[in-house]
Design a protein around this motif. Structure first.
Motif, PDB file in Angstrom:
ATOM      1  N   GLY A 107      49.227  61.473  -0.614  1.00 17.09           N
ATOM      2  CA  GLY A 107      49.482  61.681   0.812  1.00 17.09           C
ATOM      3  C   GLY A 107      50.913  62.136   1.040  1.00 17.09           C
ATOM      4  O   GLY A 107      51.797  61.906   0.195  1.00 17.09           O
ATOM      5  N   GLY A 108      51.101  62.779   2.177  1.00 12.83           N
ATOM      6  CA  GLY A 108      52.443  63.220   2.539  1.00 12.83           C
ATOM      7  C   GLY A 108      53.370  62.032   2.703  1.00 12.83           C
ATOM      8  O   GLY A 108      54.571  62.120   2.467  1.00 12.83           O
ATOM      9  N   LYS A 109      52.805  60.906   3.091  1.00 14.74           N
ATOM     10  CA  LYS A 109      53.622  59.713   3.303  1.00 14.74           C
ATOM     11  C   LYS A 109      54.338  59.303   2.017  1.00 14.74           C
ATOM     12  O   LYS A 109      55.499  58.928   2.029  1.00 14.74           O
ATOM     13  CB  LYS A 109      52.737  58.565   3.802  1.00 14.74           C
ATOM     14  N   TRP A 133      58.003  59.972  14.085  1.00  7.97           N
ATOM     15  CA  TRP A 133      56.781  59.396  13.522  1.00  7.97           C
ATOM     16  C   TRP A 133      57.102  57.948  13.152  1.00  7.97           C
ATOM     17  O   TRP A 133      58.155  57.678  12.550  1.00  7.97           O
ATOM     18  CB  TRP A 133      56.324  60.171  12.291  1.00  7.97           C
ATOM     19  N   ASN A 182      54.895  64.880  15.243  1.00  6.05           N
ATOM     20  CA  ASN A 182      54.040  63.793  15.693  1.00  6.05           C
ATOM     21  C   ASN A 182      55.022  62.751  16.208  1.00  6.05           C
ATOM     22  O   ASN A 182      55.834  62.258  15.412  1.00  6.05           O
ATOM     23  CB  ASN A 182      53.227  63.221  14.526  1.00  6.05           C
ATOM     24  N   ASP A 210      59.354  67.183   6.979  1.00  8.43           N
ATOM     25  CA  ASP A 210      57.963  66.742   6.982  1.00  8.43           C
ATOM     26  C   ASP A 210      57.110  67.845   7.614  1.00  8.43           C
ATOM     27  O   ASP A 210      57.142  68.065   8.821  1.00  8.43           O
ATOM     28  CB  ASP A 210      57.863  65.435   7.772  1.00  8.43           C
ATOM     29  N   CYS A 212      53.801  68.086   7.672  1.00  6.01           N
ATOM     30  CA  CYS A 212      52.424  67.600   7.696  1.00  6.01           C
ATOM     31  C   CYS A 212      51.500  68.460   8.594  1.00  6.01           C
ATOM     32  O   CYS A 212      50.342  68.658   8.281  1.00  6.01           O
ATOM     33  CB  CYS A 212      52.491  66.162   8.195  1.00  6.01           C
ATOM     34  N   TYR A 213      52.051  68.969   9.697  1.00  9.79           N
ATOM     35  CA  TYR A 213      51.234  69.752  10.649  1.00  9.79           C
ATOM     36  C   TYR A 213      51.545  71.245  10.561  1.00  9.79           C
ATOM     37  O   TYR A 213      51.264  72.000  11.504  1.00  9.79           O
ATOM     38  CB  TYR A 213      51.461  69.243  12.082  1.00  9.79           C
ATOM     39  N   SER A 242      51.311  67.853   3.252  1.00  6.75           N
ATOM     40  CA  SER A 242      50.099  67.033   3.244  1.00  6.75           C
ATOM     41  C   SER A 242      48.843  67.893   3.337  1.00  6.75           C
ATOM     42  O   SER A 242      48.855  68.945   3.966  1.00  6.75           O
ATOM     43  CB  SER A 242      50.138  66.087   4.452  1.00  6.75           C
ATOM     44  N   SER A 244      46.173  66.253   4.438  1.00  6.57           N
ATOM     45  CA  SER A 244      45.382  65.394   5.324  1.00  6.57           C
ATOM     46  C   SER A 244      44.883  66.093   6.575  1.00  6.57           C
ATOM     47  O   SER A 244      43.703  66.012   6.919  1.00  6.57           O
ATOM     48  CB  SER A 244      46.215  64.181   5.746  1.00  6.57           C
ATOM     49  N   LYS A 245      45.787  66.757   7.277  1.00  9.90           N
ATOM     50  CA  LYS A 245      45.411  67.322   8.580  1.00  9.90           C
ATOM     51  C   LYS A 245      44.866  68.734   8.404  1.00  9.90           C
ATOM     52  O   LYS A 245      43.836  69.073   8.973  1.00  9.90           O
ATOM     53  CB  LYS A 245      46.615  67.330   9.527  1.00  9.90           C
ATOM     54  N   ARG A 253      43.913  61.156   0.393  1.00 14.32           N
ATOM     55  CA  ARG A 253      45.296  60.800   0.083  1.00 14.32           C
ATOM     56  C   ARG A 253      45.951  61.831  -0.837  1.00 14.32           C
ATOM     57  O   ARG A 253      46.308  61.537  -1.976  1.00 14.32           O
ATOM     58  CB  ARG A 253      45.378  59.385  -0.547  1.00 14.32           C
TER      59      ARG A 253
END
Ligand SMILES: Cc1ncc(COP(=O)(O)O)c(C=O)c1O
Length: 402
Positions: A107-109, A133, A182, A210, A212-213, A242, A244-245, A253
């Motif tokens: 995951g990006g996290k 976030w 986010n 980050d 992620c999006y 990531s 994920s999205k 993950r």
């Protein structure tokens, strides 16, 4: 005799034991609890796509499993995935990364966690824009660092180089950037991003960006990766990405980090001593996500585009609600300050009242560092959006009536 569960003095000293439960999680739990009573809940809390993982990606995982690709991999991930990431950033952003600068993460996290934990010494300051976030300050606290928040409301929640400059101190070690953001959905324009990177490079401050999006951006805003900037602006940059999205893969993950060799080596140590490699099967699925057809991304983006347009207009028609334009991600972040009064003083009380009176779940902005705001996720169907907005309108009306 039953003893209390132990919390190490390390965690206590890092404030980890005092970490707040995240507001996004609180919204999820509230929705669950209400659903269990049989209530007709409208849930705007979701932080994940309402789409299924595309078939080609699932098939790749299935084939990997059948082919026995079920063993440990290198900590940094399989070569094929590393190369797919290198090719993706080269073709989309003309960025050139070596394999030694690329690692797969769970995951990006985990990419953000690895980056911060491998860099921060106690007392180091980490800059982040408000609203942030929810995980950023917690990860920084875990590493023993001090989050330093930058107010951005004056600029509609878009971070600028000038704002960062005002927040820099001799203890500033890293800045975490997140565009699209986010929870606000706001996007830092490429020119401003470059100015930010010039400033941070000039002050020898590290950056975790980050992304992620990354792919969910609505024109006229542009898809932009900081990786596309000249190499001299990237010598202290970690891109955290990531799957994920973008590919509706939250449960798989899968994420990644792109960073200079030394930083990557340090991050690999953190990952090697904790989680090792991300799941081998998920890595093959992620490779297919990057290499295979991209229509699913366009389909999701088109769907979000329609919902976003409808939602923004409908929200702005509710008296007392104002909303910046979310240029990316799948959240609207309206202000409800003008709806608050002596009875309902905070956005948290607004969210709780809405839940109780209209069985509608939104996330309180205070958890993201923005009291007076709410996060509304439009990763849900148009029918749910329409129903939810009707309920929010009714709730706000009841407040205005006193
Ligand atoms: C801003 C932001 N960064 C990173 C992540 C991490 O996502 P994941 O660990 O699922 O890749 C999320 C997920 O909600 C997010 O919203």
């Amino acid at each position: 005799m039953i003893t209390q569960p132990a919390v190490s003095s390390f965690l206590v000293s890092q404030n980890v034991s005092r970490m707040k439960p995240s507001s996004t999680l609180a919204a999820m739990q509230a929705a669950e609890a209400l659903r269990a009573t049989g209530a007709n809940v409208v849930d705007f809390g979701a932080g994940e796509p309402d789409f299924d993982t595309p078939e080609n990606i699932k098939r790749a995982a299935e084939e990997a499993m059948r082919a026995g690709k079920t063993k440990y991999t290198a900590t940094a991930g399989i070569r094929e995935l590393q190369q797919a990431l290198i090719d993706f950033y080269a073709s989309l952003f003309s960025a050139h990364y070596e394999r030694s600068e690329v690692m797969a993460t769970s995951g990006g996290k985990q990419a953000i966690f690895n980056a911060i934990v491998s860099l921060i010494n106690p007392g180091d300051e980490v800059l982040m824009a408000k609203p942030y976030w929810v995980r950023f300050p917690e990860i920084v606290a875990f590493a023993g660092g001090t989050p330093v928040y930058i107010e951005t409301e004056e600029n509609g929640f878009v971070l600028t180089a000038e704002m960062i400059e005002r927040a820099i101190t001799p203890r500033t070690k890293v800045a975490i950037l997140n565009s699209p953001s986010n929870p606000s959905g706001r996007v830092i324009p490429p020119g401003e991003f470059q100015r930010i990177m010039e400033l941070l490079a000039d002050r020898a401050i590290y950056v975790v960006s980050d992304e992620c999006y990354l792919r969910f951006v609505y024109p006229p805003a542009e898809v932009f990766s900081v990786a596309s900037l000249p190499a001299e602006l990237r010598s202290r940059l970690c891109v955290a990405g990531s799957f994920s999205k973008t590919y509706a893969m939250t449960g798989w993950r899968m994420g990644y980090a792109l960073a200079p060799l030394e930083w990557t080596r340090a991050m690999l140590k953190v990952q090697s001593h904790s989680t090792s490699n991300p799941t081998s099967i998920a890595q093959w699925a992620a490779t297919e996500a990057l290499r295979g057809p991209q229509e699913s991304v366009a389909t999701m983006l088109a769907e979000y585009t329609g919902r976003r347009e409808w939602l923004l207009k409908a929200l702005r028609e509710i008296p007392g609600i104002t909303c910046n334009e979310p240029e990316g991600a799948f959240y609207a972040f309206p202000s409800v300050r003008a709806c608050l009064n002596d009875r309902l003083k905070t956005s948290n009380e607004f969210a709780l009242g809405l839940l109780e009176q209209e069985q509608t779940v939104v996330t309180d902005g205070a958890g993201f560092g923005a009291e007076g705001y709410l996060r509304i996720s439009y990763a849900t169907s148009m029918e749910q959006l329409q129903e939810g907005i009707k309920r929010i309108g009714r709730f706000v009306n009841s407040l205005h009536r006193g």
